[in-house]
Scaffold this active site. Structure first.
Site, mmCIF file in Angstrom:
data_model
loop_
_atom_site.group_PDB
_atom_site.id
_atom_site.type_symbol
_atom_site.label_atom_id
_atom_site.label_comp_id
_atom_site.label_asym_id
_atom_site.label_seq_id
_atom_site.Cartn_x
_atom_site.Cartn_y
_atom_site.Cartn_z
ATOM 1 C CG ASN A 91 -0.179 0.151 2.528
ATOM 2 O OD1 ASN A 91 1.033 -0.057 2.587
ATOM 3 N ND2 ASN A 91 -0.892 0.479 3.592
ATOM 4 C CG ASN A 93 4.495 2.632 4.140
ATOM 5 O OD1 ASN A 93 5.365 2.560 3.270
ATOM 6 N ND2 ASN A 93 4.420 1.774 5.146
ATOM 7 C CG HIS A 94 0.277 6.483 0.589
ATOM 8 N ND1 HIS A 94 0.705 7.697 1.073
ATOM 9 C CD2 HIS A 94 1.217 6.082 -0.305
ATOM 10 C CE1 HIS A 94 1.855 8.021 0.506
ATOM 11 N NE2 HIS A 94 2.197 7.055 -0.336
ATOM 12 C CG HIS A 95 -3.504 2.767 6.089
ATOM 13 N ND1 HIS A 95 -4.194 1.613 6.359
ATOM 14 C CD2 HIS A 95 -2.190 2.468 6.231
ATOM 15 C CE1 HIS A 95 -3.343 0.660 6.694
ATOM 16 N NE2 HIS A 95 -2.118 1.150 6.611
ATOM 17 C CB VAL A 101 -3.452 9.222 2.275
ATOM 18 C CG1 VAL A 101 -4.882 8.748 2.152
ATOM 19 C CG2 VAL A 101 -3.258 10.584 1.602
#
Length: 217
Positions: A91, A93-95, A101
């Site tokens: 990902n 590290n972007h949620h 994000v």
């Protein structure tokens, strides 16, 4: 800068000869046609995948953070054109489900999530400028049209195109596809393939199946 050591647009390089990343597995005779790109296969075509020569000495996310890294698996006789982008790295590290994000450095270790391995099965053709998103499986003999954005799995012997990529047509009938998936010519020895090249470069799947029953099975 020379075009990544490609002399002209018609030159190809076998991936088994140029790939060093331990997270990439490559079958026989699969190639990359990279003349129009300024980067090599491992950090130009394949993106955000730790383990190439430029990232190996920086850090080891498996050992340092305990991350389970996604892998790239490429079968036999796969054709990858210039400008193809294969996105990996989970990902990044972007949620999208979090308030932000933004990957704050102090929390990067906890923010990573794998997307799953990306698999390009044997005899697939990835057209110029196509993008393959993380965790996608492209089936045997599939064709990805130039400029396509592939967001989901592609069945064997299927032509897809567009953004997002959608099925355009099946290359053969369901019966013929079943025969091709049974005989799996791309797994034969090089000698067996050489003998059958005149049939492979034709439309006669039943003749190839007869050859398979008589000489391979």
């Amino acid at each position: 800068m020379e075009k990544n050591n490609y002399k002209n647009w018609s030159e190809t390089k076998y991936l088994e000869d140029i790939v060093t990343n331990p997270l990439i597995t490559v079958g026989k005779k699969s190639y990359y046609s990279g003349f129009y790109e300024n980067n090599n296969f491992e950090n130009g075509c394949v993106r955000y995948l730790w383990g190439d020569s430029s990232t190996r000495d920086l850090f080891n996310p498996e050992e340092d953070f305990g991350w389970e890294l996604d892998r790239l698996e490429i079968g036999n006789y796969v054709c990858i054109a210039s400008g193809v982008t294969i996105l990996l790295g989970g990902n990044h590290n972007h949620h999208p489900d979090w308030i932000t994000v933004y990957p704050f450095a102090d929390h990067v270790k906890e923010s990573f999530l794998p997307k799953g391995d990306t698999v390009i099965k044997s005899d697939a053709w990835i057209g110029m400028g196509a993008t393959i998103m993380p965790g996608v499986t492209i089936g045997e003999g599939a064709i990805i049209a130039a400029g396509s954005m592939v967001l989901k799995d592609v069945p064997p012997y299927t032509v897809v195109g567009g953004n997002p990529a959608k099925e355009i047509k099946k290359r053969f009938s369901e019966e013929e596809i079943d025969l091709l998936l049974e005989l799996r010519w791309f797994d034969w020895t090089e000698e067996e393939i050489k003998e059958s090249e005149p049939i492979l470069m034709s439309q006669d799947i039943h003749k190839l199946y007869e050859y398979y029953q008589q000489h391979i099975k």
